[in-house]
Design a protein around this motif. Structure first.
Motif, PDB file in Angstrom:
ATOM      1  N   PRO A   6       0.827  -0.899   0.082  1.00 26.96           N
ATOM      2  CA  PRO A   6       0.028   0.104   0.010  1.00 26.96           C
ATOM      3  C   PRO A   6       0.784   1.205   0.034  1.00 26.96           C
ATOM      4  O   PRO A   6       1.964   1.338   0.572  1.00 26.96           O
ATOM      5  CB  PRO A   6      -0.977  -0.182   1.321  1.00 26.96           C
ATOM      6  CG  PRO A   6      -0.070  -1.051   2.258  1.00 26.96           C
ATOM      7  CD  PRO A   6       0.547  -2.051   1.210  1.00 26.96           C
ATOM      8  N   SER A  54       0.157   6.758   3.421  1.00 21.77           N
ATOM      9  CA  SER A  54      -1.090   7.613   3.386  1.00 21.77           C
ATOM     10  C   SER A  54      -0.650   8.665   4.353  1.00 21.77           C
ATOM     11  O   SER A  54      -1.650   9.576   4.713  1.00 21.77           O
ATOM     12  CB  SER A  54      -2.475   6.919   3.573  1.00 21.77           C
ATOM     13  OG  SER A  54      -2.349   6.336   4.643  1.00 21.77           O
ATOM     14  N   ARG A 100       2.328  14.063   5.166  1.00 20.10           N
ATOM     15  CA  ARG A 100       1.743  15.563   5.160  1.00 20.10           C
ATOM     16  C   ARG A 100       2.609  16.621   4.230  1.00 20.10           C
ATOM     17  O   ARG A 100       3.682  16.320   3.701  1.00 20.10           O
ATOM     18  CB  ARG A 100       1.864  16.219   6.456  1.00 20.10           C
ATOM     19  CG  ARG A 100       3.181  16.336   7.086  1.00 20.10           C
ATOM     20  CD  ARG A 100       3.044  16.931   8.556  1.00 20.10           C
ATOM     21  NE  ARG A 100       4.240  17.124   9.167  1.00 20.10           N
ATOM     22  CZ  ARG A 100       4.972  16.159  10.029  1.00 20.10           C
ATOM     23  NH1 ARG A 100       4.291  15.411  10.167  1.00 20.10           N
ATOM     24  NH2 ARG A 100       6.083  16.401  10.704  1.00 20.10           N
ATOM     25  N   GLY A 113       1.826  14.150  -5.349  1.00 16.79           N
ATOM     26  CA  GLY A 113       1.819  12.903  -4.542  1.00 16.79           C
ATOM     27  C   GLY A 113       2.788  11.843  -4.564  1.00 16.79           C
ATOM     28  O   GLY A 113       3.828  11.989  -5.344  1.00 16.79           O
ATOM     29  N   SER A 131     -13.067  13.005  -1.741  1.00 18.31           N
ATOM     30  CA  SER A 131     -12.019  12.291  -2.229  1.00 18.31           C
ATOM     31  C   SER A 131     -10.722  12.918  -2.262  1.00 18.31           C
ATOM     32  O   SER A 131      -9.750  12.099  -2.218  1.00 18.31           O
ATOM     33  CB  SER A 131     -12.108  11.895  -3.570  1.00 18.31           C
ATOM     34  OG  SER A 131     -12.476  12.877  -4.544  1.00 18.31           O
ATOM     35  N   PRO A 158      -8.360   5.446   0.947  1.00 15.52           N
ATOM     36  CA  PRO A 158      -7.975   6.643   1.962  1.00 15.52           C
ATOM     37  C   PRO A 158      -8.151   7.783   1.153  1.00 15.52           C
ATOM     38  O   PRO A 158      -7.992   7.789  -0.065  1.00 15.52           O
ATOM     39  CB  PRO A 158      -6.687   6.589   2.554  1.00 15.52           C
ATOM     40  CG  PRO A 158      -6.007   5.563   1.269  1.00 15.52           C
ATOM     41  CD  PRO A 158      -7.031   4.746   0.656  1.00 15.52           C
ATOM     42  N   GLY A 204      -7.525  11.195  -0.647  1.00 12.60           N
ATOM     43  CA  GLY A 204      -6.324  11.616  -1.597  1.00 12.60           C
ATOM     44  C   GLY A 204      -5.605  10.467  -2.300  1.00 12.60           C
ATOM     45  O   GLY A 204      -4.565  10.431  -2.926  1.00 12.60           O
ATOM     46  N   ARG A 205      -6.557   9.376  -2.384  1.00 15.53           N
ATOM     47  CA  ARG A 205      -6.031   7.909  -3.214  1.00 15.53           C
ATOM     48  C   ARG A 205      -6.463   8.098  -4.436  1.00 15.53           C
ATOM     49  O   ARG A 205      -7.731   8.274  -4.529  1.00 15.53           O
ATOM     50  CB  ARG A 205      -6.047   6.656  -2.215  1.00 15.53           C
ATOM     51  CG  ARG A 205      -5.835   5.805  -2.843  1.00 15.53           C
ATOM     52  CD  ARG A 205      -4.065   5.548  -2.970  1.00 15.53           C
ATOM     53  NE  ARG A 205      -3.752   3.842  -3.383  1.00 15.53           N
ATOM     54  CZ  ARG A 205      -3.858   3.440  -4.546  1.00 15.53           C
ATOM     55  NH1 ARG A 205      -4.232   4.203  -5.651  1.00 15.53           N
ATOM     56  NH2 ARG A 205      -3.376   2.281  -4.725  1.00 15.53           N
ATOM     57  N   ARG A 255      -0.422   4.973  -9.801  1.00 11.97           N
ATOM     58  CA  ARG A 255      -1.354   5.106  -8.659  1.00 11.97           C
ATOM     59  C   ARG A 255      -0.674   6.302  -7.945  1.00 11.97           C
ATOM     60  O   ARG A 255       0.508   6.740  -8.198  1.00 11.97           O
ATOM     61  CB  ARG A 255      -0.902   3.981  -7.758  1.00 11.97           C
ATOM     62  CG  ARG A 255      -1.230   2.448  -8.084  1.00 11.97           C
ATOM     63  CD  ARG A 255      -1.403   1.550  -6.952  1.00 11.97           C
ATOM     64  NE  ARG A 255      -0.064   1.643  -6.128  1.00 11.97           N
ATOM     65  CZ  ARG A 255       0.183   0.697  -5.072  1.00 11.97           C
ATOM     66  NH1 ARG A 255      -0.841   0.124  -4.482  1.00 11.97           N
ATOM     67  NH2 ARG A 255       1.239   0.511  -4.760  1.00 11.97           N
ATOM     68  N   GLN A 298      -1.032   8.873  -4.173  1.00 13.14           N
ATOM     69  CA  GLN A 298      -1.472   9.173  -2.812  1.00 13.14           C
ATOM     70  C   GLN A 298      -1.207  10.828  -2.716  1.00 13.14           C
ATOM     71  O   GLN A 298       0.321  11.060  -2.658  1.00 13.14           O
ATOM     72  CB  GLN A 298      -0.769   8.151  -1.826  1.00 13.14           C
ATOM     73  CG  GLN A 298      -1.294   8.613  -0.326  1.00 13.14           C
ATOM     74  CD  GLN A 298      -2.544   8.575  -0.191  1.00 13.14           C
ATOM     75  OE1 GLN A 298      -3.268   7.543  -0.300  1.00 13.14           O
ATOM     76  NE2 GLN A 298      -3.289   9.650   0.511  1.00 13.14           N
ATOM     77  N   ALA A 339      -1.234  14.985   2.718  1.00 14.47           N
ATOM     78  CA  ALA A 339      -2.274  15.533   3.499  1.00 14.47           C
ATOM     79  C   ALA A 339      -2.071  16.901   3.786  1.00 14.47           C
ATOM     80  O   ALA A 339      -0.998  17.558   3.921  1.00 14.47           O
ATOM     81  CB  ALA A 339      -2.276  14.909   4.625  1.00 14.47           C
TER      82      ALA A 339
END
Length: 507
Positions: free
Chosen positions: A211, A214, A217, A231, A278, A454, A456-457, A469, A471, A474
């Motif tokens: 994964p 996540s 920040r 990201g 999202s 989660p 922001g994914r 992909r 992420q 934050a």
């Protein structure tokens, strides 16, 4: 024998070493080992030759010939070369990925592979196949179909490389999706998988992915002035990493998705779509905080929820508008500013002088929920704000003006053709289907959706590049009491000082 308390990986390595030692004791087994290793080396050379561009083959062959000549002229060079080649072949011929002497799959792993093979037979077997030994049949053996595999310490399938027959429609998305769904269900749910199709070799590789992190920040990323970190993605997908500080102060190196803007960029404008909650607004906030390091930012909040109020009155923030009238006024100023910059840059080039500093300073126009703004403007009988975006979208790249828009899927139909045509950097966030990803990015992802999405994914595609992909880091509203204290402090640390009194910061 390895100690009973050792880990499974150490036990397997010990068994492989013991098996290799036993093989070296018998001449027949040694010859088989060398032949197997030579075959693997030859296969690797053929794959390299097939995938290497023509302009690179000649220099590589010339370098190889020069090295062989130097080895031939060196005393004892041919003997040393033969010994090195034999050692390499023996090492390549050993059991790998759970295969070979002393390192074969266990009883449970063989049963899992056989079960997976039997599940593939109805999809890949051909009725009335004239071949005497079909690749997939009900009484077949999985060893001919599976060319590579690996298991985790828990016994779950981590990687599988399989061959499929020539009659399989690997060029049809429906056939691919059907086979991917079957493999995903048999390999185990609750994980993300990446599928790599090699149509030329007729092979499919499944890889279980870890994964994405996540808990990262927004912060001062190590990037060039014209680069923005959208990201983070997989390590194999990009060629660089950036140092980041994770939750708890842990320092890590993560692979970023870097969006490049400026006169040389091929995708200077961005469009992000997603569902409610999202993370599209978080993405725009992250872009704004990074853009304020070297440029100016103008924010148009179509949602009107005050998600960008913390930027108002800050230095290098041109304006933060949340009404239809304010949005029209701000975007009209952007049109005049774009035309002014174009005229000033053209005049400077004609006279041979340097371009003025106010023309080279990057300007970021961030528009959140433009579909809502268009609806409000039409209901009040005013001009559509999206029409004013045509000038910066078409001509802004030459004068360092970048436009980033974010909207929800419900309002995607209200986006104008100009917005769709000139936003070549695309982001899709949230729990989306492969069809939605294909409709926005132009290509379906090669990875499966995560079991739990989660904030922001999602997925990202820059221009005509691959679908990756993503992420998003934050970047919450620092005035939001529900956000964590560390993330709110991280946002406040990136804010510039308040604008000087009397300075005209807005349009």
């Amino acid at each position: 024998m390895p100690p009973a308390g050792s880990s499974p990986d150490r036990r397997r390595e010990a068994l492989r070493a013991a098996g290799l030692t036993a093989v070296l004791r018998t001449p027949a087994a040694l010859a088989a080992l060398l032949a197997r290793g030579a075959g693997r080396l030859a296969s690797a050379a053929r794959r390299w030759w097939r995938h290497t561009p023509r302009e690179r083959r000649g220099p590589v062959l010339l370098t190889t010939a020069a090295c062989l000549l130097a080895l031939w002229l060196t005393p004892y060079g041919p003997l040393l070369g033969a010994v090195a080649l034999a050692g390499t072949a023996a090492w390549q011929g050993r059991g790998r990925d759970g295969e070979g002497d002393g390192g074969g799959p266990g009883e449970a792993e063989r049963a899992r592979l056989q079960t997976l093979y039997e599940a593939l037979v109805p999809h890949l077997a051909l009725a009335g196949d004239p071949h005497p030994r079909p690749l997939y049949s009900h009484d077949g053996d999985w060893r001919r179909a599976f060319t590579g595999f690996a298991f985790t310490e828990e016994g779950r399938l981590a990687r599988l490389r399989l061959r499929y027959p020539p009659h399989f429609g690997d060029g049809e998305p429906e056939c691919r999706a059907r086979l991917e769904r079957l493999l995903r269900a048999r390999a185990g749910r609750g994980r993300e998988y990446r599928f790599h199709w090699d149509e030329e070799a007729g092979e499919l590789e499944l890889t279980a992915l870890a994964p994405l992190p996540s808990g990262i920040r927004v912060q001062r990323f190590v990037t060039a002035p014209s680069e923005t970190v959208l990201g983070f993605t997989d390590l194999h997908a990009v060629r660089r990493t950036v140092p980041v500080v994770a939750e708890g102060g842990e320092r890590r190196d993560l692979p970023p998705v870097v969006w490049r803007t400026g006169p040389r960029s091929t995708e200077p404008h961005l469009l992000a779509l997603g569902q409610a909650g999202s993370g599209t607004t978080t993405l725009l906030r992250s872009v704004a905080l990074q853009a304020l390091r070297n440029g100016e930012v103008l924010v148009v909040d179509g949602g009107g929820g005050g998600e960008y109020a913390f930027l108002a009155g800050r230095g290098r923030v041109v304006a933060v508008e949340a009404t239809a009238a304010g949005a029209l006024s701000s975007l009209e100023w952007v049109v005049r500013e774009t035309e002014r910059r174009l005229l000033a840059a053209n005049r400077s080039r004609q006279t041979g002088r340097d371009v003025p500093e106010d023309v080279c300073r990057p300007l970021w126009v961030l528009v959140d929920r433009p579909s809502v703004l268009s609806h409000l403007a039409r209901s009040e009988g005013q001009r559509d704000p999206q029409d004013l975006l045509q000038v910066p979208l078409r001509y802004g790249r030459a004068v360092r003006i970048s436009v980033a828009l974010a909207d929800q899927f419900e309002g995607a139909a209200a986006l104008t053709e100009t917005v769709r045509a000139y936003t070549r950097a695309r982001v899709v966030l949230g729990d989306v289907t492969p069809g939605q990803v294909r409709a926005v990015l132009g290509e379906a992802p090669s990875t499966t959706a995560p079991p739990e999405v989660p904030p922001g994914r999602g997925y990202v595609r820059l221009g005509s590049g691959p679908v990756l992909r993503l992420q998003v880091p934050a970047a919450p509203d620092p005035y939001d009491a529900e956000a964590s204290e560390s993330q709110r402090l991280a946002v406040m640390e990136l804010l510039p000082e308040p604008a000087a009194a009397g300075r005209r910061a807005g349009p």
